[in-house]
Design a protein around this motif. Structure first.
Motif, PDB file in Angstrom:
ATOM      1  N   ILE A   1     -32.052   9.994  -5.472  1.00 55.35           N
ATOM      2  CA  ILE A   1     -31.959   9.467  -6.848  1.00 55.35           C
ATOM      3  C   ILE A   1     -32.077  10.613  -7.849  1.00 55.35           C
ATOM      4  N   GLU A   2     -33.066  11.480  -7.646  1.00 53.62           N
ATOM      5  CA  GLU A   2     -33.271  12.585  -8.588  1.00 53.62           C
ATOM      6  C   GLU A   2     -32.105  13.561  -8.614  1.00 53.62           C
ATOM      7  N   THR A   3     -31.419  13.732  -7.498  1.00 57.59           N
ATOM      8  CA  THR A   3     -30.285  14.660  -7.465  1.00 57.59           C
ATOM      9  C   THR A   3     -28.965  13.983  -7.827  1.00 57.59           C
ATOM     10  N   GLY A   4     -29.028  12.684  -8.151  1.00 58.34           N
ATOM     11  CA  GLY A   4     -27.816  11.984  -8.585  1.00 58.34           C
ATOM     12  C   GLY A   4     -26.919  11.527  -7.466  1.00 58.34           C
ATOM     13  N   LYS A   5     -27.379  11.598  -6.229  1.00 56.11           N
ATOM     14  CA  LYS A   5     -26.551  11.168  -5.102  1.00 56.11           C
ATOM     15  C   LYS A   5     -26.543   9.656  -4.957  1.00 56.11           C
ATOM     16  N   MET A   6     -27.566   9.002  -5.525  1.00 58.24           N
ATOM     17  CA  MET A   6     -27.607   7.541  -5.564  1.00 58.24           C
ATOM     18  C   MET A   6     -28.421   7.119  -6.785  1.00 58.24           C
ATOM     19  N   THR A   7     -28.278   5.847  -7.169  1.00 56.21           N
ATOM     20  CA  THR A   7     -29.022   5.367  -8.335  1.00 56.21           C
ATOM     21  C   THR A   7     -30.250   4.574  -7.963  1.00 56.21           C
ATOM     22  N   GLY A   8     -30.313   4.057  -6.759  1.00 55.15           N
ATOM     23  CA  GLY A   8     -31.441   3.226  -6.351  1.00 55.15           C
ATOM     24  C   GLY A   8     -31.204   1.779  -6.718  1.00 55.15           C
ATOM     25  N   THR A   9     -32.167   0.934  -6.375  1.00 49.89           N
ATOM     26  CA  THR A   9     -32.066  -0.494  -6.663  1.00 49.89           C
ATOM     27  C   THR A   9     -32.978  -0.838  -7.833  1.00 49.89           C
TER      28      THR A   9
ATOM     29  N   SER B   1     -39.093   5.568  -0.364  1.00 53.14           N
ATOM     30  CA  SER B   1     -39.067   6.698   0.575  1.00 53.14           C
ATOM     31  C   SER B   1     -38.760   8.016  -0.132  1.00 53.14           C
ATOM     32  N   LEU B   2     -39.287   9.090   0.428  1.00 48.96           N
ATOM     33  CA  LEU B   2     -39.083  10.427  -0.117  1.00 48.96           C
ATOM     34  C   LEU B   2     -37.596  10.775  -0.165  1.00 48.96           C
ATOM     35  N   ALA B   3     -36.882  10.429   0.899  1.00 52.61           N
ATOM     36  CA  ALA B   3     -35.437  10.720   0.958  1.00 52.61           C
ATOM     37  C   ALA B   3     -34.690   9.979  -0.147  1.00 52.61           C
ATOM     38  N   THR B   4     -35.059   8.719  -0.367  1.00 57.53           N
ATOM     39  CA  THR B   4     -34.406   7.929  -1.420  1.00 57.53           C
ATOM     40  C   THR B   4     -34.703   8.514  -2.792  1.00 57.53           C
ATOM     41  N   LEU B   5     -35.969   8.852  -3.044  1.00 57.47           N
ATOM     42  CA  LEU B   5     -36.322   9.473  -4.329  1.00 57.47           C
ATOM     43  C   LEU B   5     -35.566  10.772  -4.552  1.00 57.47           C
ATOM     44  N   SER B   6     -35.481  11.566  -3.515  1.00 58.71           N
ATOM     45  CA  SER B   6     -34.754  12.837  -3.621  1.00 58.71           C
ATOM     46  C   SER B   6     -33.289  12.597  -3.966  1.00 58.71           C
TER      47      SER B   6
ATOM     48  N   MET C   1     -25.409   6.217 -16.193  1.00 67.78           N
ATOM     49  CA  MET C   1     -26.785   6.503 -16.536  1.00 67.78           C
ATOM     50  C   MET C   1     -27.322   7.566 -15.593  1.00 67.78           C
ATOM     51  N   ASP C   2     -28.095   8.486 -16.112  1.00 70.10           N
ATOM     52  CA  ASP C   2     -28.684   9.537 -15.298  1.00 70.10           C
ATOM     53  C   ASP C   2     -30.150   9.218 -15.042  1.00 70.10           C
TER      54      ASP C   2
END
Length: 183
Positions: free
Chosen positions: A35-43, A28-33, A1-2
């Motif tokens: 997620i948006e760049t696809g480096k992580m999906t988040g919780t 956090s801003l770093a986490t959102l960034s 999923m993207d």
């Protein structure tokens, strides 16, 4: 999923900056960034917080993600070229979909050194255009032969028996266009 693409699209659609979404969602801003760049999906928790700020329930948010995934899959299928390997020396890639609704059929032909296409005789009225992208080929049409190199082309009536042979030392590649479509 993207998920990141969906968040970015929804965020921008609401005129929010990444910093504003971070502040309102407590993600956090770093986490959102990331997620948006696809480096992580988040919780799931971060997804709930983001969805809330965007005015969506979690199920609506995931529905948006699924819609994006479905549309991306359709695009990939729509533009996926079909490659046919004739033998270990020759392959052809049809460069369009729904070929029988087209007036022209573009094909990319790749030939290894010494590779030769099968002899063809197409329906009367079928024309063939060849443009050599790479290498050196010999086109046999009936009893005649034409030598073509990179950047040269040939246009002929394809109802005559014909085939293409790579006579160069490296791989040869040519664009072939049939009109009307004839297989």
């Amino acid at each position: 999923m993207d998920i990141g693409s969906v968040i970015r699209s929804l965020r921008k659609g609401q005129g929010l900056t990444l910093a504003q979404l971070s502040e309102k969602s407590s993600v956090s801003l770093a986490t959102l960034s990331r997620i948006e760049t696809g480096k992580m999906t988040g919780t799931v928790e971060s997804h709930m917080q983001i969805a809330r700020v965007l005015g969506l329930s979690l199920s609506q948010f995931y529905n948006e993600v699924e819609k994006l995934k479905t549309s991306q899959n359709k695009l990939e299928q729509e533009y996926h070229a079909n490659t046919f390997v004739h033998n270990k020396s020759v392959s052809s890639t049809i460069l369009t979909k729904d070929i029988f609704s087209k007036k022209m059929l573009p094909i990319l032909i790749e030939l290894r050194p010494g590779g030769k296409t099968n002899k063809e005789e197409l329906k009367i009225g079928t024309e063939k255009f060849l443009y050599v992208l790479n290498g050196k080929i010999e086109v046999t049409i009936g009893t005649g032969k034409e030598i073509l190199e990179k950047g040269t082309m040939l246009y002929f009536d394809a109802f005559q028996p014909h085939y293409i042979k790579n006579i160069g030392k490296g791989e040869a590649m040519c664009l072939c266009v049939l009109a009307p479509v004839s297989l």
